[in-house]
Design a protein around this motif. Structure first.
Motif, PDB file in Angstrom:
ATOM      1  N   PHE A  14       0.820  -1.208   0.000  1.00 21.37           N
ATOM      2  CA  PHE A  14       0.000   0.000   0.000  1.00 21.37           C
ATOM      3  C   PHE A  14       0.861   1.268   0.000  1.00 21.37           C
ATOM      4  O   PHE A  14       0.633   2.183  -0.787  1.00 21.37           O
ATOM      5  CB  PHE A  14      -0.938  -0.013   1.208  1.00 21.37           C
ATOM      6  CG  PHE A  14      -1.853   1.171   1.290  1.00 21.37           C
ATOM      7  CD1 PHE A  14      -2.898   1.308   0.396  1.00 21.37           C
ATOM      8  CD2 PHE A  14      -1.667   2.133   2.262  1.00 21.37           C
ATOM      9  CE1 PHE A  14      -3.746   2.395   0.469  1.00 21.37           C
ATOM     10  CE2 PHE A  14      -2.500   3.222   2.342  1.00 21.37           C
ATOM     11  CZ  PHE A  14      -3.553   3.354   1.445  1.00 21.37           C
ATOM     12  N   PHE A  15       1.885   1.293   0.852  1.00 16.78           N
ATOM     13  CA  PHE A  15       2.757   2.470   0.907  1.00 16.78           C
ATOM     14  C   PHE A  15       3.638   2.567  -0.336  1.00 16.78           C
ATOM     15  O   PHE A  15       3.969   3.664  -0.790  1.00 16.78           O
ATOM     16  CB  PHE A  15       3.619   2.446   2.160  1.00 16.78           C
ATOM     17  CG  PHE A  15       2.829   2.517   3.440  1.00 16.78           C
ATOM     18  CD1 PHE A  15       1.636   3.216   3.501  1.00 16.78           C
ATOM     19  CD2 PHE A  15       3.268   1.869   4.574  1.00 16.78           C
ATOM     20  CE1 PHE A  15       0.902   3.276   4.673  1.00 16.78           C
ATOM     21  CE2 PHE A  15       2.547   1.922   5.750  1.00 16.78           C
ATOM     22  CZ  PHE A  15       1.355   2.622   5.796  1.00 16.78           C
ATOM     23  N   GLY A  16       4.016   1.425  -0.886  1.00 22.91           N
ATOM     24  CA  GLY A  16       4.779   1.438  -2.129  1.00 22.91           C
ATOM     25  C   GLY A  16       3.972   2.012  -3.282  1.00 22.91           C
ATOM     26  O   GLY A  16       4.487   2.793  -4.092  1.00 22.91           O
ATOM     27  N   LEU A  17       2.699   1.637  -3.367  1.00 22.07           N
ATOM     28  CA  LEU A  17       1.837   2.221  -4.392  1.00 22.07           C
ATOM     29  C   LEU A  17       1.659   3.718  -4.182  1.00 22.07           C
ATOM     30  O   LEU A  17       1.629   4.489  -5.142  1.00 22.07           O
ATOM     31  CB  LEU A  17       0.478   1.527  -4.391  1.00 22.07           C
ATOM     32  CG  LEU A  17       0.425   0.139  -4.999  1.00 22.07           C
ATOM     33  CD1 LEU A  17      -0.957  -0.478  -4.796  1.00 22.07           C
ATOM     34  CD2 LEU A  17       0.772   0.190  -6.461  1.00 22.07           C
ATOM     35  N   GLY A  18       1.561   4.131  -2.921  1.00 19.09           N
ATOM     36  CA  GLY A  18       1.480   5.557  -2.627  1.00 19.09           C
ATOM     37  C   GLY A  18       2.720   6.305  -3.070  1.00 19.09           C
ATOM     38  O   GLY A  18       2.640   7.413  -3.603  1.00 19.09           O
ATOM     39  N   ILE A  20       4.818   5.351  -5.516  1.00 20.23           N
ATOM     40  CA  ILE A  20       4.881   5.368  -6.979  1.00 20.23           C
ATOM     41  C   ILE A  20       3.899   6.374  -7.554  1.00 20.23           C
ATOM     42  O   ILE A  20       4.243   7.183  -8.424  1.00 20.23           O
ATOM     43  CB  ILE A  20       4.631   3.954  -7.531  1.00 20.23           C
ATOM     44  CG1 ILE A  20       5.805   3.042  -7.183  1.00 20.23           C
ATOM     45  CG2 ILE A  20       4.413   3.987  -9.044  1.00 20.23           C
ATOM     46  CD1 ILE A  20       5.554   1.587  -7.462  1.00 20.23           C
ATOM     47  N   LEU A  21       2.659   6.342  -7.077  1.00 26.30           N
ATOM     48  CA  LEU A  21       1.651   7.274  -7.591  1.00 26.30           C
ATOM     49  C   LEU A  21       1.980   8.721  -7.224  1.00 26.30           C
ATOM     50  O   LEU A  21       1.771   9.631  -8.023  1.00 26.30           O
ATOM     51  CB  LEU A  21       0.273   6.886  -7.078  1.00 26.30           C
ATOM     52  CG  LEU A  21      -0.283   5.567  -7.619  1.00 26.30           C
ATOM     53  CD1 LEU A  21      -1.614   5.260  -6.954  1.00 26.30           C
ATOM     54  CD2 LEU A  21      -0.419   5.619  -9.114  1.00 26.30           C
ATOM     55  N   VAL A  26       4.032  14.074  -8.883  1.00 27.93           N
ATOM     56  CA  VAL A  26       4.972  15.205  -8.812  1.00 27.93           C
ATOM     57  C   VAL A  26       5.475  15.561 -10.203  1.00 27.93           C
ATOM     58  O   VAL A  26       5.590  16.734 -10.564  1.00 27.93           O
ATOM     59  CB  VAL A  26       6.150  14.865  -7.866  1.00 27.93           C
ATOM     60  CG1 VAL A  26       7.262  15.878  -7.997  1.00 27.93           C
ATOM     61  CG2 VAL A  26       5.677  14.789  -6.432  1.00 27.93           C
ATOM     62  N   VAL A  27       5.756  14.550 -11.002  1.00 30.42           N
ATOM     63  CA  VAL A  27       6.344  14.787 -12.314  1.00 30.42           C
ATOM     64  C   VAL A  27       5.292  15.159 -13.355  1.00 30.42           C
ATOM     65  O   VAL A  27       5.503  16.047 -14.178  1.00 30.42           O
ATOM     66  CB  VAL A  27       7.138  13.538 -12.761  1.00 30.42           C
ATOM     67  CG1 VAL A  27       7.639  13.688 -14.176  1.00 30.42           C
ATOM     68  CG2 VAL A  27       8.281  13.282 -11.810  1.00 30.42           C
ATOM     69  N   LEU A  28       4.135  14.508 -13.321  1.00 29.55           N
ATOM     70  CA  LEU A  28       3.186  14.626 -14.422  1.00 29.55           C
ATOM     71  C   LEU A  28       2.114  15.696 -14.255  1.00 29.55           C
ATOM     72  O   LEU A  28       1.537  16.125 -15.262  1.00 29.55           O
ATOM     73  CB  LEU A  28       2.499  13.272 -14.662  1.00 29.55           C
ATOM     74  CG  LEU A  28       3.432  12.137 -15.090  1.00 29.55           C
ATOM     75  CD1 LEU A  28       2.651  10.841 -15.204  1.00 29.55           C
ATOM     76  CD2 LEU A  28       4.108  12.473 -16.397  1.00 29.55           C
ATOM     77  N   LEU A  41       2.412  13.571  -0.182  1.00 28.25           N
ATOM     78  CA  LEU A  41       2.047  12.153  -0.100  1.00 28.25           C
ATOM     79  C   LEU A  41       3.295  11.277  -0.095  1.00 28.25           C
ATOM     80  O   LEU A  41       3.380  10.305   0.665  1.00 28.25           O
ATOM     81  CB  LEU A  41       1.144  11.770  -1.270  1.00 28.25           C
ATOM     82  CG  LEU A  41       0.802  10.285  -1.405  1.00 28.25           C
ATOM     83  CD1 LEU A  41      -0.087   9.833  -0.260  1.00 28.25           C
ATOM     84  CD2 LEU A  41       0.134  10.019  -2.741  1.00 28.25           C
ATOM     85  N   VAL A  42       4.281  11.624  -0.907  1.00 24.01           N
ATOM     86  CA  VAL A  42       5.534  10.867  -0.948  1.00 24.01           C
ATOM     87  C   VAL A  42       6.246  10.948   0.403  1.00 24.01           C
ATOM     88  O   VAL A  42       6.717   9.932   0.930  1.00 24.01           O
ATOM     89  CB  VAL A  42       6.442  11.375  -2.088  1.00 24.01           C
ATOM     90  CG1 VAL A  42       7.836  10.792  -1.980  1.00 24.01           C
ATOM     91  CG2 VAL A  42       5.831  11.055  -3.432  1.00 24.01           C
ATOM     92  N   PHE A  43       6.306  12.139   0.985  1.00 24.81           N
ATOM     93  CA  PHE A  43       6.966  12.288   2.289  1.00 24.81           C
ATOM     94  C   PHE A  43       6.248  11.483   3.374  1.00 24.81           C
ATOM     95  O   PHE A  43       6.893  10.860   4.229  1.00 24.81           O
ATOM     96  CB  PHE A  43       7.033  13.751   2.697  1.00 24.81           C
ATOM     97  CG  PHE A  43       8.051  14.552   1.934  1.00 24.81           C
ATOM     98  CD1 PHE A  43       9.154  13.955   1.366  1.00 24.81           C
ATOM     99  CD2 PHE A  43       7.891  15.919   1.777  1.00 24.81           C
ATOM    100  CE1 PHE A  43      10.088  14.692   0.661  1.00 24.81           C
ATOM    101  CE2 PHE A  43       8.816  16.670   1.079  1.00 24.81           C
ATOM    102  CZ  PHE A  43       9.923  16.056   0.519  1.00 24.81           C
ATOM    103  N   VAL A  44       4.921  11.483   3.353  1.00 23.44           N
ATOM    104  CA  VAL A  44       4.165  10.723   4.355  1.00 23.44           C
ATOM    105  C   VAL A  44       4.394   9.229   4.182  1.00 23.44           C
ATOM    106  O   VAL A  44       4.587   8.505   5.172  1.00 23.44           O
ATOM    107  CB  VAL A  44       2.662  11.084   4.265  1.00 23.44           C
ATOM    108  CG1 VAL A  44       1.810  10.113   5.054  1.00 23.44           C
ATOM    109  CG2 VAL A  44       2.432  12.502   4.754  1.00 23.44           C
ATOM    110  N   CYS A  45       4.401   8.755   2.952  1.00 24.56           N
ATOM    111  CA  CYS A  45       4.629   7.328   2.717  1.00 24.56           C
ATOM    112  C   CYS A  45       6.031   6.906   3.143  1.00 24.56           C
ATOM    113  O   CYS A  45       6.215   5.818   3.698  1.00 24.56           O
ATOM    114  CB  CYS A  45       4.392   6.989   1.247  1.00 24.56           C
ATOM    115  SG  CYS A  45       2.651   6.978   0.789  1.00 24.56           S
ATOM    116  N   ILE A  46       7.021   7.754   2.909  1.00 25.77           N
ATOM    117  CA  ILE A  46       8.381   7.432   3.353  1.00 25.77           C
ATOM    118  C   ILE A  46       8.442   7.373   4.878  1.00 25.77           C
ATOM    119  O   ILE A  46       9.073   6.477   5.447  1.00 25.77           O
ATOM    120  CB  ILE A  46       9.383   8.455   2.787  1.00 25.77           C
ATOM    121  CG1 ILE A  46       9.557   8.251   1.287  1.00 25.77           C
ATOM    122  CG2 ILE A  46      10.738   8.333   3.486  1.00 25.77           C
ATOM    123  CD1 ILE A  46      10.397   9.303   0.617  1.00 25.77           C
TER     124      ILE A  46
END
Length: 61
Positions: A14-18, A20-21, A26-28, A41-46
């Motif tokens: 679940f956190f890995g999908l968070g 990646i998405l 961020v990029v798209l 979201l990336v910072f929270v998942c990390i």
């Protein structure tokens, strides 16, 4: 806190999908506001990954 194996694996997926998405967001995404939300979201998942690995200081930092 030790979690059972299956629950730990589900959280990792679940956190890995968070991650990646969120990274793709961020990029798209064209809007800088939505891109910043994706970065949050990336910072929270990390941080949640670090909590699952029992490194609470790194997660808080």
């Amino acid at each position: 806190m030790e979690l059972p194996g299956l629950i730990l694996d589900i959280h990792f997926v679940f956190f890995g999908l968070g991650l990646i998405l969120g990274g793709m967001g961020v990029v798209l995404l064209a809007s800088p506001i939505y891109s910043a939300f994706s970065l949050g979201l990336v910072f929270v998942c990390i941080s949640l990954f670090d909590i699952l690995l029992n490194s609470h200081f790194v997660a808080a930092a």
